[in-house]
Each structure stands twice: as structure tokens, then as C-alpha cells.
Design a protein around this motif. Sequence first.
Motif, mmCIF file in Angstrom:
data_model
loop_
_atom_site.group_PDB
_atom_site.id
_atom_site.type_symbol
_atom_site.label_atom_id
_atom_site.label_comp_id
_atom_site.label_asym_id
_atom_site.label_seq_id
_atom_site.Cartn_x
_atom_site.Cartn_y
_atom_site.Cartn_z
ATOM 1 N N UNK A 59 0.831 -1.195 0.000
ATOM 2 C CA UNK A 59 0.000 0.000 0.000
ATOM 3 C C UNK A 59 0.871 1.252 0.000
ATOM 4 N N UNK A 60 0.302 2.308 -0.563
ATOM 5 C CA UNK A 60 0.945 3.621 -0.595
ATOM 6 C C UNK A 60 0.138 4.520 0.322
ATOM 7 N N UNK A 61 0.847 5.290 1.127
ATOM 8 C CA UNK A 61 0.132 6.181 2.030
ATOM 9 C C UNK A 61 0.853 7.512 2.183
ATOM 10 N N UNK A 94 5.957 13.213 0.216
ATOM 11 C CA UNK A 94 4.665 12.961 0.850
ATOM 12 C C UNK A 94 4.291 11.483 0.962
ATOM 13 N N UNK A 95 4.822 10.645 0.091
ATOM 14 C CA UNK A 95 4.330 9.275 0.003
ATOM 15 C C UNK A 95 5.360 8.232 0.422
ATOM 16 N N UNK A 96 4.837 7.206 1.070
ATOM 17 C CA UNK A 96 5.624 6.024 1.434
ATOM 18 C C UNK A 96 4.905 4.794 0.890
ATOM 19 N N UNK A 97 5.674 3.745 0.688
ATOM 20 C CA UNK A 97 5.094 2.467 0.316
ATOM 21 C C UNK A 97 5.530 1.458 1.372
ATOM 22 N N UNK A 98 4.603 0.601 1.756
ATOM 23 C CA UNK A 98 4.920 -0.499 2.660
ATOM 24 C C UNK A 98 4.409 -1.783 2.050
ATOM 25 N N UNK A 99 5.152 -2.837 2.288
ATOM 26 C CA UNK A 99 4.741 -4.178 1.894
ATOM 27 C C UNK A 99 4.831 -5.054 3.135
ATOM 28 N N UNK A 100 3.717 -5.700 3.448
ATOM 29 C CA UNK A 100 3.656 -6.618 4.582
ATOM 30 C C UNK A 100 3.574 -8.034 4.051
ATOM 31 N N UNK A 101 4.341 -8.916 4.635
ATOM 32 C CA UNK A 101 4.179 -10.337 4.367
ATOM 33 C C UNK A 101 3.404 -10.901 5.551
#
Length: 132
Positions: A59-61, A94-101
Amino acid sequence: MQRLTISIDDQLAQQFDELMRRKGYANRSEAFRDMLRRELGEMARENDKSAECVGVLSYIYDHHERQLSSRLAEMQHHHHGLTVSTMHAHLSHDECVETLILNGATDEVEALAESVISQTGVRHGRLNLIPR
């Protein structure tokens, strides 16, 4: 191991061979086994929401959104039994991306993903489920 013989029309065989080449399979048997495994895994996951799966949620937030980073971290801590790993990267000011496993029961993985994606400030999110 069992040997299966199937008959398919010429056009479908050509399409299958092209798919096999595009995906890099060495032979039809490997391609067929992977397609069958994937379909059976998906059916099992859809029919039994308690079935184990691995989920990859990206997701990008907006990291300027009030308390969002803290809420997202808290959600991961609250679901520590599902969260295997997190990767975080800065895309812009302004934006970050996170990836959760994620690893666990399909219904629990889906519920966590939906709660993350629905947070105010999360702009885009997608969950990919892999049957186990």
C-alpha cells in the motif's frame, strides 16, 4: 507419479504452448502442474476461509496524515501472529510504500488487509493471496 493423457483442439494447444514459452516453462507437464496447483489452491482458499495462506499486502500512504504511521505500526503489532515482515520505502516527500508479508488463516489475513487499506491516508492498496 501418474501419467494423464488429454486431448485439446489445435488452437488451444497453440495458445497453451505460447503461454508456456512466455512463462519460461521447459515442458507442458510443468506448466500444466503449476496451473492445476494454482487452481486447486485458489478453490480450497475460497471454500475454506480458515485455510492457511501467505498474503502480500502493498500500500501507498501519505506519511503526513495525522497519526497514520503510528496507527499502521500499531495494527501490525496487534496482529504480530500474522505479520511476518514489513518493508518500508520513501517514494516522495509525501508518500511512502509499505509491503507486509502475512501468514495465517485467509479470513484473518483478509481482515487485516482490509483494515489497513481502509485507513484514512492510505491511497492505494492491494492484497495478493497465495494458498499454502
